[in-house]
Design an enzyme around this catalytic site. Structure first.
Site, PDB file in Angstrom:
ATOM      1  N   ASP A   1     -26.378  15.479  -3.171  1.00 39.74           N
ATOM      2  CA  ASP A   1     -26.654  14.579  -2.051  1.00 39.74           C
ATOM      3  C   ASP A   1     -25.470  14.496  -1.096  1.00 39.74           C
ATOM      4  O   ASP A   1     -25.271  13.500  -0.412  1.00 39.74           O
ATOM      5  CB  ASP A   1     -27.061  13.181  -2.540  1.00 39.74           C
ATOM      6  CG  ASP A   1     -25.973  12.493  -3.353  1.00 39.74           C
ATOM      7  OD1 ASP A   1     -24.957  13.153  -3.673  1.00 39.74           O
ATOM      8  OD2 ASP A   1     -26.145  11.308  -3.671  1.00 39.74           O
TER       9      ASP A   1
ATOM     10  N   GLU B   1     -14.832   7.386 -10.481  1.00 39.38           N
ATOM     11  CA  GLU B   1     -13.704   7.975  -9.777  1.00 39.38           C
ATOM     12  C   GLU B   1     -12.400   7.247 -10.103  1.00 39.38           C
ATOM     13  O   GLU B   1     -11.376   7.872 -10.392  1.00 39.38           O
ATOM     14  CB  GLU B   1     -13.924   7.925  -8.258  1.00 39.38           C
ATOM     15  CG  GLU B   1     -15.192   8.604  -7.777  1.00 39.38           C
ATOM     16  CD  GLU B   1     -16.373   7.662  -7.632  1.00 39.38           C
ATOM     17  OE1 GLU B   1     -17.265   7.961  -6.832  1.00 39.38           O
ATOM     18  OE2 GLU B   1     -16.384   6.623  -8.333  1.00 39.38           O
TER      19      GLU B   1
END
Length: 229
Positions: A54, A140
């Site tokens: 995406d 992350e």
């Protein structure tokens, strides 16, 4: 047809997460862990970048991240009210981050916003393939924390983080990003000033001091909160 070598790996989400009735499942973590483990076992040198289905890329991004010596970071365009997630650069050095959602993260960056030298990764965390957590929104941050990074380690790309070369794209009904620059004169001393001009020039954002949102800032690796302003 590109001629690039590739390897397909199958790594489904662990059953404990598939069966758990969570509001958001930690998608993609198992795949990234498997891919990272394969690369660390089979590749001697290169640069790791977590591409995704995406995301939309400017090919110049790959030319830049190929030069990564340790860890590089760069802006990511987002379908959110701020329109971008980015390191903040001052005089060629990363001094903090701008993102619409800090949530006490030390590294509030998007998965598409950083690349790491394989040599640097092995040196900082030989077990990096297990460092990405099954925790939605913090994949992350906790992965990067495992590398014991300082701001001085980070190499800013995309013209010192003033351009967007990758977008985290999705189909949404969100209106155009509305940015308030009222009482934000201090932004002129950092990369955010040029980044805002980039948002305006590409049509991603418009200036609206009446109902716009300010560019959020989190400096010096503080775990910043996301307030309501």
């Amino acid at each position: 047809r590109s001629g690039l070598p590739y390897t397909h790996l199958v790594s489904p989400m662990p059953p404990m997460y598939r069966k758990a009735k969570l509001e958001d499942n930690p998608r993609g973590v198992s795949s990234r862990r498997a891919g990272l483990a394969w690369v660390m076992d089979n590749v001697e040198e290169g640069v790791i970048y977590f591409g995704d289905d995406d995301n939309t890329y400017d090919t110049r991004l790959f030319q830049q991240i190929a030069l990564t010596r340790a860890i590089s970071m760069f802006p990511v365009g987002l379908a959110q009210y701020q329109g971008v997630s980015s390191p903040i650069v001052q005089k060629g050095r990363v001094v903090g981050f701008s993102d619409s959602w800090f949530a006490q993260r030390k590294f509030p960056v998007d998965m598409a916003g950083f690349a790491i030298s394989l040599q640097f990764l092995r040196k900082r965390n030989p077990r990096a393939a297990t460092a990405m957590p099954y925790k939605v929104g913090y994949e992350e941050d906790l992965f990067l924390q495992s590398l014991n990074l300082t701001l001085g380690d980070i190499e800013p790309l995309a013209s010192d983080c003033t351009e967007i070369l990758v977008w985290h794209t999705k189909t949404v009904k969100d209106k155009v990003t509305r940015i308030s620059l009222e009482n934000e004169d201090h932004l002129q001393t950092t990369s955010l000033a040029m980044l805002v001009k980039h948002l305006l020039g590409t049509g991603i954002g418009v200036i609206s001091n009446q109902d716009g949102k300010r560019m959020r800032e989190c400096l010096d690796l503080k775990k910043c909160r996301t307030d309501k302003s």
